[in-house]
Scaffold this active site. Structure first.
Site, PDB file in Angstrom:
ATOM      1  N   GLU A  52      21.145  40.027  58.853  1.00  0.00           N
ATOM      2  CA  GLU A  52      22.302  40.043  59.733  1.00  0.00           C
ATOM      3  C   GLU A  52      22.207  38.878  60.710  1.00  0.00           C
ATOM      4  O   GLU A  52      21.455  38.921  61.692  1.00  0.00           O
ATOM      5  CB  GLU A  52      22.383  41.369  60.493  1.00  0.00           C
ATOM      6  CG  GLU A  52      23.753  41.536  61.137  1.00  0.00           C
ATOM      7  CD  GLU A  52      23.690  41.992  62.559  1.00  0.00           C
ATOM      8  OE1 GLU A  52      24.755  42.287  63.100  1.00  0.00           O
ATOM      9  OE2 GLU A  52      22.593  42.034  63.137  1.00  0.00           O
ATOM     10  N   ASP A  66      18.519  44.096  60.270  1.00  0.00           N
ATOM     11  CA  ASP A  66      19.229  44.126  61.540  1.00  0.00           C
ATOM     12  C   ASP A  66      18.749  43.007  62.463  1.00  0.00           C
ATOM     13  O   ASP A  66      17.552  42.706  62.512  1.00  0.00           O
ATOM     14  CB  ASP A  66      18.957  45.491  62.201  1.00  0.00           C
ATOM     15  CG  ASP A  66      19.683  45.653  63.520  1.00  0.00           C
ATOM     16  OD1 ASP A  66      20.910  45.803  63.498  1.00  0.00           O
ATOM     17  OD2 ASP A  66      19.009  45.629  64.581  1.00  0.00           O
TER      18      ASP A  66
END
Ligand code: LAG
Ligand code: CA
Length: 522
Positions: free
Chosen positions: A253, A217
């Site tokens: 990401e 993330d």
């Protein structure tokens, strides 16, 4: 150098030219090439799904929601995004307990389905204090996270972040993007050995349990060098399930739409990145704004990274609801175009593919913004996550959308498995929005996104025989439950696809050829 030595050196060089970073190699069981994101699913449901569906239907694995303890947000009431506010690395969440997590990983691996954990390591919670899903205390004001433990020394502060209020505003300043707070989330000082060790310990705990890799993330908000250092501390995968020496598969990401200072290319030498431009360009095509004929050279020629450096998807949990660089992509709400786009993605060799699997929520769009985009998963009266139910046609109930169980999608996951390693051949288009192509001599697809019918005799490249169209039906007990396609000795077949069809797509492959054994993996 001996010949054998030379061969080893060459194959290592080849391996690196094919797979960008050390962690870019998907850790799927043989013959499987697609993962699905079971967003906000319970661990017990995922374990069951691996055994009943994902294993038998040929999926490689599951991206799971963050498995670590997070802040409990009650206003609004239990939004999905509370899981992006870590409190500790204990494995207790709304998805389940540590015991349930371990059981899921074991059962999925036993049926050749891998688990990829979403790891939130850039930050901890926003401001405020309270208890997490595992009962650990946190105080975002004093930067106290005793469950890890992290204290104020472990966070970026004024000496690292110069934005004034401590938050990120200027995406043209790499220092600000990486050292300041993303939407006020307390930003970990990943330059510190102590922080690197705590994060690596968490990821190693997951590896030891048996996970196969990670979605990282907010990778754009961490320095590539810090990520390299953390990943360098990771163990090889657990040899109970994997060959010795196997590295975890990692996809970072990085939202790079081309307009900012930070580039995906800074991260691809380390591991893969999520390709966000893909879904934007694909939405443009399948909404009819950019004629599908241009997909002929889809891939790096469209300004996208090497296929071996990316994970591709039509939508993700953020942009399907207008978060995370969001908006503009196709989602399950536009089911017709969504199924077409997904069929194209799975038929085309570019990138490692991820199928989104969502839950429904009541959209409430005011001035282009969905006021209900915070809605958490279907839940019971006590806010525990509701299990998904399964209908006769294999689709889900209880508020779960389960795109991964739509026939037009799961049969294309099998298509991708069966054509792996082949190239795009026999390209055809009608000069506008209808296209067709084969994958070597193993599969053929026709997509009619046009406002006229397709009525054409096309070269499929496939061996003579009768094939089941896997969009309109299945190959079951030696027969097609949907339409049949007859390929002649010259490889040609006739296709008629009405432009008004709910599914204006026909797909055939060698695993659904009448008279041959049914196959979902080669
Ligand atoms: C991501 N990728 O980089 C996730 O894919 C994305 O879903 C995460 O944001 C983000 N990074 C941080 O992990 C999500 C929501 C945010 C939410 C955040 C933390 O998109 O809206 O912020 O998770 O829960 C929320 C509020 C903010 C508030 C913040 C801190 O929406 O207004 O400032 O919490 O309290
Ligand atoms: Ca950061």
């Amino acid at each position: 150098m001996s010949d054998a030595m030379f061969l080893i050196v060459c194959s290592i060089a080849f391996f690196h030219s094919v797979y960008g970073g050390t962690f870019s190699n998907p850790t799927c069981a043989p013959g499987r090439y697609t993962i699905t994101h079971l967003f906000e699913w319970k661990w017990t449901d995922i374990a069951d799904e691996c055994e009943k569906f994902l294993g038998p239907y040929g999926y490689c694995g599951v991206q799971i929601s963050p498995p670590n303890e997070n802040r409990v947000v009650t206003s609004p009431n239990r939004p999905w995004w509370e899981r992006y506010q870590p409190v500790s690395y204990k494995l207790v969440t709304r998805s389940g307990t540590e015991a349930e997590f371990r059981n899921m990983v074991d059962r999925c691996n036993k049926v050749n389905v891998r688990i990829y954990a979403d790891v939130v390591i850039n930050h901890m919670t926003g401001g405020g204090s309270g208890s997490g899903t595992g009962g650990s205390r946190y105080d975002g004001g004093s930067l106290s996270y005793p469950g890890v433990p992290f204290s104020s020394w472990d966070f970026n502060a004024g000496s690292e972040c110069h934005s004034g209020d401590g938050d990120i505003h200027n995406y043209n300043d790499p220092n600000e993007v990486r050292n300041c707070r993303l939407v006020s989330l307390r930003d970990l000082k990943m330059s510190k050995d102590y922080v690197r060790d705590k994060v690596a310990d968490y990821m190693n705990n997951l590896i030891n349990i048996g996970v196969a890799g990670f979605r990282v993330d907010a990778a754009k908000h961490m320095w590539p060098g810090d990520l390299r250092a953390v990943f360098g501390k990771l163990h090889n995968l657990n040899t109970k399930y994997f060959n010795s020496g196997q590295k975890p598969f990692i996809f970072q990401e990085v939202i790079d739409m081309g307009g900012e200072a930070i580039k995906a290319a800074e991260y691809t030498p380390i591991a893969r990145v999520t390709n966000f431009i893909y879904g934007i360009k694909i939405a443009d095509v399948f909404r009819g704004n950019n004629p599908a004929k241009y997909l002929k050279n889809w891939g790096s020629a469209w300004g996208m990274p090497s296929p071996f450096d990316v994970v591709v998807f039509i939508d993700n949990h953020d942009n399907q609801r207008g978060h995370g660089g969001g908006g503009g992509v196709l989602t399950h709400f536009e089911h017709r175009a969504y199924k077409m786009a997904t069929a194209f993605m799975l038929a085309h060799p570019y990138g490692f593919t991820r199928v989104m699997s969502s839950y429904d929520w009541p959209r409430n769009i005011v001035n282009g913004e969905d006021k209900n985009n915070w809605y958490g998963p279907p839940h019971n009266g006590d806010m525990s996550i509701k299990g998904r139910s399964i209908k006769a046609d294999l689709s889900c109930g209880n508020g779960w959308t389960c795109e991964h169980r739509w026939r037009q999608i799961y049969n294309m996951v099998a298509f991708r498995n069966l054509v792996f390693g082949t190239t795009v051949n026999n390209w055809w288009d009608n000069g506008n929005k209808a296209i067709a192509f084969s994958r070597g001599n193993r599969g053929f697809i026709v997509i009619n996104d046009d406002t006229v019918d397709v009525n054409a005799n096309l070269q499929t490249g496939l061996p003579q025989g009768t094939y089941c169209d896997v969009i309109s039906g299945n190959y079951e007990n030696g027969a097609c439950t949907g339409n049949e396609v007859h390929v002649g000795g010259d490889g040609r077949a006739h296709f008629h696809i009405s432009h008004q069809s709910e599914d204006p797509v026909v797909a055939i492959h060698i695993g659904a050829k009448k008279g041959s054994p049914k196959k979902v993996i080669l």
